[in-house]
Motif scaffolding. Sequence first.
Motif, PDB file in Angstrom:
ATOM      1  N   ALA A 138       0.829  -1.208   0.000  1.00 32.70           N
ATOM      2  CA  ALA A 138       0.000   0.000   0.000  1.00 32.70           C
ATOM      3  C   ALA A 138       0.865   1.259   0.000  1.00 32.70           C
ATOM      4  N   TYR A 139       1.950   1.229   0.744  1.00 34.59           N
ATOM      5  CA  TYR A 139       2.848   2.388   0.787  1.00 34.59           C
ATOM      6  C   TYR A 139       3.498   2.640  -0.568  1.00 34.59           C
ATOM      7  N   LEU A 140       3.948   1.584  -1.206  1.00 36.55           N
ATOM      8  CA  LEU A 140       4.651   1.719  -2.481  1.00 36.55           C
ATOM      9  C   LEU A 140       3.736   2.173  -3.606  1.00 36.55           C
ATOM     10  N   LYS A 141       2.423   1.910  -3.466  1.00 35.03           N
ATOM     11  CA  LYS A 141       1.471   2.346  -4.496  1.00 35.03           C
ATOM     12  C   LYS A 141       1.425   3.868  -4.631  1.00 35.03           C
ATOM     13  N   GLY A 142       1.850   4.564  -3.577  1.00 38.82           N
ATOM     14  CA  GLY A 142       1.850   6.022  -3.620  1.00 38.82           C
ATOM     15  C   GLY A 142       3.055   6.609  -4.324  1.00 38.82           C
ATOM     16  N   LYS A 143       3.950   5.771  -4.771  1.00 35.16           N
ATOM     17  CA  LYS A 143       5.157   6.212  -5.472  1.00 35.16           C
ATOM     18  C   LYS A 143       4.938   6.204  -6.982  1.00 35.16           C
ATOM     19  N   LYS A 144       5.907   6.719  -7.701  1.00 35.96           N
ATOM     20  CA  LYS A 144       5.853   6.664  -9.161  1.00 35.96           C
ATOM     21  C   LYS A 144       7.166   6.122  -9.706  1.00 35.96           C
ATOM     22  N   ALA A 145       7.126   5.646 -10.936  1.00 37.26           N
ATOM     23  CA  ALA A 145       8.315   5.053 -11.554  1.00 37.26           C
ATOM     24  C   ALA A 145       9.456   6.069 -11.572  1.00 37.26           C
ATOM     25  N   GLY A 146      10.630   5.614 -11.198  1.00 37.22           N
ATOM     26  CA  GLY A 146      11.794   6.489 -11.137  1.00 37.22           C
ATOM     27  C   GLY A 146      12.103   6.983  -9.750  1.00 37.22           C
ATOM     28  N   ASP A 147      11.086   6.980  -8.878  1.00 34.41           N
ATOM     29  CA  ASP A 147      11.337   7.340  -7.483  1.00 34.41           C
ATOM     30  C   ASP A 147      12.288   6.331  -6.855  1.00 34.41           C
ATOM     31  N   LYS A 148      13.053   6.803  -5.882  1.00 30.01           N
ATOM     32  CA  LYS A 148      13.972   5.896  -5.183  1.00 30.01           C
ATOM     33  C   LYS A 148      13.560   5.770  -3.723  1.00 30.01           C
ATOM     34  N   VAL A 149      13.633   4.548  -3.227  1.00 32.87           N
ATOM     35  CA  VAL A 149      13.281   4.295  -1.831  1.00 32.87           C
ATOM     36  C   VAL A 149      14.453   3.630  -1.130  1.00 32.87           C
ATOM     37  N   GLU A 150      14.604   3.950   0.158  1.00 30.61           N
ATOM     38  CA  GLU A 150      15.668   3.322   0.952  1.00 30.61           C
ATOM     39  C   GLU A 150      15.084   2.147   1.730  1.00 30.61           C
ATOM     40  N   ILE A 151      15.654   0.977   1.519  1.00 22.82           N
ATOM     41  CA  ILE A 151      15.151  -0.245   2.139  1.00 22.82           C
ATOM     42  C   ILE A 151      16.127  -0.729   3.202  1.00 22.82           C
ATOM     43  N   GLU A 152      15.594  -1.009   4.383  1.00 25.67           N
ATOM     44  CA  GLU A 152      16.377  -1.621   5.451  1.00 25.67           C
ATOM     45  C   GLU A 152      15.903  -3.059   5.607  1.00 25.67           C
ATOM     46  N   TYR A 153      16.833  -3.993   5.537  1.00 20.35           N
ATOM     47  CA  TYR A 153      16.455  -5.400   5.500  1.00 20.35           C
ATOM     48  C   TYR A 153      17.531  -6.282   6.118  1.00 20.35           C
ATOM     49  N   THR A 154      17.167  -7.532   6.330  1.00 21.72           N
ATOM     50  CA  THR A 154      18.109  -8.519   6.872  1.00 21.72           C
ATOM     51  C   THR A 154      18.450  -9.529   5.792  1.00 21.72           C
TER      52      THR A 154
END
Length: 346
Positions: free
Chosen positions: A172-188
């Motif tokens: 749901a959060y990612l649906k508010g983005k558009k192509a080309g936008d960059k997101v920072e992901i924290e993961y294991t």
Amino acid sequence: MKQKGTNKKLKISLFILMGILLVLFFIPTPYYLNQPGSIESLAEKVTVEDGDKTEAGSLNLTTVYSIKASNPYILLYGLLAPHTEIKEEEEVKGDLSDQEYNSLLLHMMDTSKQNAIIASLHAAGEKVEYQYNGVFVAGVLETSKAKSVIHVGDIIHKVDGNEFTQATDLIAYLKGKKAGDKVEIEYTHNNKDKKATVEMIVLNKQTGQVGIGISTENNMSIDPSVNVKINSDNIGGPSAGLMFSLEIYNQLEDDDLTKGYKVAGTGTMDAEGNVGQIGGIKHKIVAAHKADVDIFFYPEDNYKDDTNEKEIKEEVAKEGYDDIEIVPVSTLQDAIDYLEKLPEKE
């Protein structure tokens, strides 16, 4: 002299033929064979704290035997063997490596067991607490900008500093983005905390939907009021959820659900007790029939894309299985209600 020359040529031809046959043994094919697997008693696999394993009949899970056609001889066997379905490797595991595919199957089995414990304990009036702990990466598209960064089996915890514990919230959060936008992901990854910046891509040109280009599953932990151990051995995937749930419930309750019947079935299970669709159902009903099962539970078709009910009815009609009762269910409670209303087997 002529006869001697002929014998020599024959020996050379046989030698060449044997060489070709030997070489074929090492040539892999891009196919898997799916066949009816085993019927396995759950009383031997499930142990509930202070539970009663006494059953006049039995509750059983069903499996599909899947083998990689690692050479043309195995593929030929698949073409000739009855009740064998041949599938392309990509259809079975997409572009996942063998290690990634096995990791996914094991995760799905673990989640299936957790959901079965939650659903069955709730049905029996017992308490169980659970929480979601990040989002399990179940697949990464070839076109994803995260392809070389995030891997199957990784757990995503935050995106742009926002914490996500369930897959639906992340999507749901990612649906508010558009192509080309960059997101920072924290993961294991492999028990190590990592960060990565990933560019969003278009996932569906017709709808314009964008995303990271990954498929996800929930990752959870549970704290049940009653200790339950499930030994799934080398079985992978989520399709034993319904039958795990029935066995746990049966050990918790005073009355024996089986009533002398040999009961088998298949279907995924969620934490709310809903039964979901599975793959390879026609192989499972064949295995159940061979094992002289009396009653077979399977997922009811409730949505447009559901096919389990249609597939199993077609298989039963084709094979003439008149001696097995097939029962569609949408929830764990449906299966419990059906068994509770049965008379004792004579």
